[in-house]
Write an enzyme that holds these catalytic residues in place. Structure first.
Site, PDB file in Angstrom:
ATOM      1  N   ARG A 261       0.836  -1.201   0.000  1.00 30.00           N
ATOM      2  CA  ARG A 261       0.000   0.000   0.000  1.00 30.00           C
ATOM      3  C   ARG A 261       0.867   1.245   0.000  1.00 30.00           C
ATOM      4  O   ARG A 261       1.832   1.330   0.745  1.00 30.00           O
ATOM      5  CB  ARG A 261      -0.911   0.003   1.237  1.00 30.00           C
ATOM      6  CG  ARG A 261      -1.809  -1.219   1.251  1.00 30.00           C
ATOM      7  CD  ARG A 261      -2.813  -1.188   2.388  1.00 30.00           C
ATOM      8  NE  ARG A 261      -3.594  -2.426   2.373  1.00 30.00           N
ATOM      9  CZ  ARG A 261      -4.519  -2.751   3.256  1.00 30.00           C
ATOM     10  NH1 ARG A 261      -4.799  -1.911   4.248  1.00 30.00           N
ATOM     11  NH2 ARG A 261      -5.186  -3.879   3.160  1.00 30.00           N
ATOM     12  N   ARG A 276       2.252   0.848  10.286  1.00 27.58           N
ATOM     13  CA  ARG A 276       1.840   1.286   8.956  1.00 27.58           C
ATOM     14  C   ARG A 276       3.010   1.152   7.983  1.00 27.58           C
ATOM     15  O   ARG A 276       3.862   2.026   7.902  1.00 27.58           O
ATOM     16  CB  ARG A 276       1.332   2.731   9.018  1.00 27.58           C
ATOM     17  CG  ARG A 276       0.558   3.183   7.790  1.00 27.58           C
ATOM     18  CD  ARG A 276      -0.043   4.565   7.989  1.00 27.58           C
ATOM     19  NE  ARG A 276      -0.997   4.576   9.078  1.00 27.58           N
ATOM     20  CZ  ARG A 276      -2.283   4.210   8.968  1.00 27.58           C
ATOM     21  NH1 ARG A 276      -2.753   3.844   7.793  1.00 27.58           N
ATOM     22  NH2 ARG A 276      -3.080   4.227  10.011  1.00 27.58           N
ATOM     23  N   GLU A 348      -6.404  -1.390  15.225  1.00 30.52           N
ATOM     24  CA  GLU A 348      -7.010  -2.310  14.266  1.00 30.52           C
ATOM     25  C   GLU A 348      -6.037  -3.413  13.853  1.00 30.52           C
ATOM     26  O   GLU A 348      -4.891  -3.148  13.499  1.00 30.52           O
ATOM     27  CB  GLU A 348      -7.439  -1.530  13.018  1.00 30.52           C
ATOM     28  CG  GLU A 348      -8.040  -2.425  11.943  1.00 30.52           C
ATOM     29  CD  GLU A 348      -8.257  -1.684  10.627  1.00 30.52           C
ATOM     30  OE1 GLU A 348      -8.355  -0.443  10.652  1.00 30.52           O
ATOM     31  OE2 GLU A 348      -8.315  -2.359   9.595  1.00 30.52           O
ATOM     32  N   SER A 351     -10.254  -6.384   9.845  1.00 31.45           N
ATOM     33  CA  SER A 351     -11.436  -5.658   9.417  1.00 31.45           C
ATOM     34  C   SER A 351     -12.293  -6.671   8.675  1.00 31.45           C
ATOM     35  O   SER A 351     -11.861  -7.236   7.686  1.00 31.45           O
ATOM     36  CB  SER A 351     -11.004  -4.528   8.496  1.00 31.45           C
ATOM     37  OG  SER A 351     -12.025  -3.588   8.364  1.00 31.45           O
ATOM     38  N   ARG A 390       1.124  -6.536  12.520  1.00 31.04           N
ATOM     39  CA  ARG A 390       0.545  -5.936  13.721  1.00 31.04           C
ATOM     40  C   ARG A 390       0.439  -6.961  14.851  1.00 31.04           C
ATOM     41  O   ARG A 390       0.555  -6.616  16.032  1.00 31.04           O
ATOM     42  CB  ARG A 390      -0.821  -5.322  13.404  1.00 31.04           C
ATOM     43  CG  ARG A 390      -0.673  -4.054  12.560  1.00 31.04           C
ATOM     44  CD  ARG A 390      -1.964  -3.306  12.354  1.00 31.04           C
ATOM     45  NE  ARG A 390      -1.714  -2.093  11.568  1.00 31.04           N
ATOM     46  CZ  ARG A 390      -2.640  -1.186  11.258  1.00 31.04           C
ATOM     47  NH1 ARG A 390      -3.898  -1.355  11.654  1.00 31.04           N
ATOM     48  NH2 ARG A 390      -2.329  -0.121  10.549  1.00 31.04           N
TER      49      ARG A 390
END
Length: 422
Positions: A261, A276, A348, A351, A390
């Site tokens: 990303r 991130r 998070e 999801s 994560r």
RNA sequence: GGAGAGGUGGCCGAGUCGGCUGAAGGCGGCACCCUGCUAAGGUGUUAUGUGGGAAACUGCAUCGUGGGUUCGAAUCCCACCCUCUCCGCCA
């Protein structure tokens, strides 16, 4: 993509639902285009029918040896007119499709209404937040200290938001991946896939990344290929353009892949650590199912992801995202958030979304309804099961001991091959 | 990368010198019939999309994709994509 027929039949209802996401959304303009488009189609269809008949007549007359010059000229002119109409038709079709592709999914009735994340609802909180007698070091400190993460050199060989895992770090990442896949394939009934990491623009459009979110992705310069931002993209599109048997549903798929990303627009956010990254690992869960079963399957998939956190004994909570916070393609979404001591908050880690037929319509993903024997769009669901990086960070922090060593969660030990990193 | 072959309905497979071919035939699927059961047999049915219509019903489009030629294209021409075979290269 929303169903144009549905829009045609209940525009007010659709507008109301869309405006739960954002007040500026509406289908009014598209309705106008649709009307013009259909009028044009009727006109063109009629003319094509005329031409078809006339051409056939010419064929017959010629066989009888009659002169057809005048008729041919007439049909020729008809052809010009048709060509003209077809140009307009194509233009309107493309315009309509383009507009449809840029309208987000309508939220489910059960999705809480609200404009931003402050309206999200905590569904449940599981596990105790650890109260340690010492100060927990953030993973971006403890990782390099243990020699298992190298942020600086990751930046050197690539750029910011790229990290090198080393030694036990690389091993732990691999152990987590194996553990996730093992649970989902052996306990939860998912079939493991290993898809391509580069996919074409049609595939990216199918799940909703294109056309709207092109800037978020890495694109190959020489060909029509993009690096996947999640395994959702290849997995959901595997059966794109096909009509599946109802008996083959529900289909449970899982895959480990790296995800890429660009994080455009995230400058300054989460600049430290693994949270991130431009490249991160994830095990994804995807389901294809019938419309009737999708709410249940969505709940079950979310539980499958939660199970992992429970097995790892990591404190987490489940959030129901509100209408202003759910993703573009989703109609309903739960986030799972893991406790991250360094941030002193939940972050998070998964999801889990139900897309209804939104992606299916874009990807042309159908199944044959046994009752009606007609092809119908199926429903797609997906969720992270879980984000690996994560999870890695959460373990480094939650399982940290006073001497700076990391006590590997029990379920992970046999995959990792040791009980401790020090 | 070079040379050649090819892409037709769920599958196999016809499609002649372009003209009722959305597409023969077969297999498979479904429904019904026949048969004591099984096997075999008989009849019918079976693409997708998008319009019109209250409905019955019906128009149009689709033979890898996009253009072109023509009154008319699955059939001819061009470009692209994909598959296969051989050669080269290669983890």
């Amino acid at each position: 993509m929303l169903d144009i027929k549905l829009i045609r039949e209940n525009p007010e209802k659709i507008n109301e639902l869309l405006q739960r996401r954002s007040p500026d959304l509406s289908v009014n303009e598209i309705l106008e285009i649709d009307k013009q488009r259909r009028e044009l189609q009727v006109k063109a269809d009629n003319l094509r029918a005329q031409r078809k008949n006339a051409s056939q007549d010419i064929g017959k007359l010629k066989k009888e040896g009659k002169d057809t010059e005048a008729l041919q000229e007439q049909v020729r002119q008809m052809g010009e007119e048709i060509k003209d109409l077809e140009v307009q038709e194509t233009e309107l079709n493309e315009k309509q499709r383009d507009m449809l592709l840029n309208i987000p999914n309508i939220p489910d009735e059960t999705t809480p209404v609200g404009r931003d994340e402050s309206a999200n609802i905590v569904i449940k909180t599981v596990g105790e937040i650890p109260h340690k007698s010492f100060e927990i070091k953030p993973h971006w400190d403890i990782g390099p200290e243990l020699g298992i993460l190298d942020f600086e050199r990751g930046v050197k060989i690539s750029e910011s938001r790229f990290t090198i895992y080393r030694g036990a770090g690389a091993g732990l990442e691999r152990a987590i991946i194996n553990f996730f896949l093992e649970v989902h394939t052996k306990e939860h009934g998912y079939i493991e896939y290993l898809p391509p990491y580069l996919v074409n623009s049609t595939t990216m459009t199918g799940t909703g990344q294109l056309p709207k979110f092109k800037a978020d992705m890495y694109k190959c310069e020489e060909e029509d290929l993009f690096l996947i931002p999640t395994a959702e993209v290849p997995l959901t599109n595997i059966y794109a353009g096909e009509i599946l048997n109802e008996d083959d549903l529900p289909m449970y798929m899982t895959a480990f892949t790296p995800c890429f990303r660009r994080e455009a627009g995230s400058a300054g956010k989460d600049t430290r650590g693994l949270i991130r990254q431009h490249q991160f690992n994830k095990v994804e869960l995807v389901k294809l199912c019938t419309p009737e079963t999708s709410p249940d399957e969505h709940e079950k998939l979310t539980c499958d992801a939660e199970k992992i956190l429970e097995l790892l004994e990591l404190p987490y909570r489940r959030i129901a995202l509100c209408t202003g916070d759910i993703g573009f393609s989703a109609q309903k979404c739960y986030d799972l958030e893991v406790w991250l001591p360094s941030s002193g908050c939940y972050r998070e880690i998964s999801s889990c979304s139900n897309f209804g037929d939104f992606q299916a319509r874009r990807a042309n993903l159908k199944y044959r309804n046994k009752a009606t024997n007609k092809p119908e769009f199926l429903h797609t669901i997906n969720g992270s099961g879980l984000a690996v990086g994560r999870t890695f960070a959460a373990i480094l922090e939650n399982c940290q001991q006073e001497d700076g060593s990391i006590l590997i969660p029990k379920v992970l030990q046999k995959y990792f091959g040791a009980e401790i990193i020090k």
